[in-house]
Design an enzyme around this catalytic site. Structure first.
Site: not given
Length: 217
Positions: A117, A183, A195
């Site tokens: 991320s 995602d 995610h």
């Protein structure tokens, strides 16, 4: 600020709420000379407590298991990882300085870099890829041959139709850049669970196998 990037920030906050409170301890195993065969550095995602995080922990464990006979050290990139996402450059600097320091002390050590991320953006910057999340220290090109593999998950760079394999001449052929279908952070989707599950849906183990295949090659 682009709408898609704003959405990235919002989803990062949701991820923080879901994953908050998970404490992770890093471990280090080194050979008799004091230098590991492989150094694995990982940058956690938004809102996660200091450490390797919900994706970095299973990734590093799987990679270590995939490298029998080799000593492996782990390094958790030190950066804020907050919702404002203003510290990515600091993380990139911390990562690049770590690689430089270990490389100078341990001339035979190979490196595996990873990020999840917002942590993937930290890795992007450290590799010298321009992003919308600022700038920071980069790994010297002379050390690129020492980097055996790069693995990122839910990389926001993909919202700009880029990925490490196609954005980096130095590292592209040794990188795996995973983005689950749906995602929101990397694929402009609406499935928050997509995610949050790289560490449990096989993504981490797949990336670990990719990295292990490139260590020592």
């Amino acid at each position: 600020m682009p709408r898609r990037f704003v959405r990235t920030l919002v989803i990062g906050a949701v991820a923080a709420a879901v994953s908050g409170g998970i404490a992770v301890a890093t471990t280090t195993v080194s050979n008799a000379a004091g230098c590991p065969d492989v150094d694995v550095s990982f940058a956690r995602g938004t809102g996660e407590p200091a450490g390797l995080g919900i994706t970095g922990t299973p990734f590093t464990r799987a990679l270590t298991a995939d490298l029998p006979g080799k000593t492996v050290s782990t390094f958790a990139v030190d950066y804020p990882a907050d919702v404002a996402q203003a510290g990515d450059g600091l993380g990139a600097t911390n990562l690049s300085e770590h690689v430089e320091d270990v490389a100078a002390k341990c001339p035979e050590t190979q490196f595996v870099l990873g990020g999840y991320s917002q942590g993937a953006s930290v890795v992007d910057i450290a590799l010298g890829i321009r992003t919308a999340l600022g700038s920071g220290g980069t790994i010297p090109p002379a050390l690129a041959p020492r980097v055996a593999a790069v693995a990122v998950f839910g990389n926001p760079l993909r919202l700009f139709r880029q990925s490490i394999p196609d954005a980096s001449q130095l590292y592209g052929d040794k990188a795996i850049d995973l983005c689950n279908t749906g995602d929101p952070v990397c694929g402009n989707g609406v499935n928050i669970a997509a995610h949050l599950t790289y560490g449990t849906d096989g993504g981490a183990t797949r990336a670990a196998r990719f990295a292990a295949d490139r260590v020592g090659s």
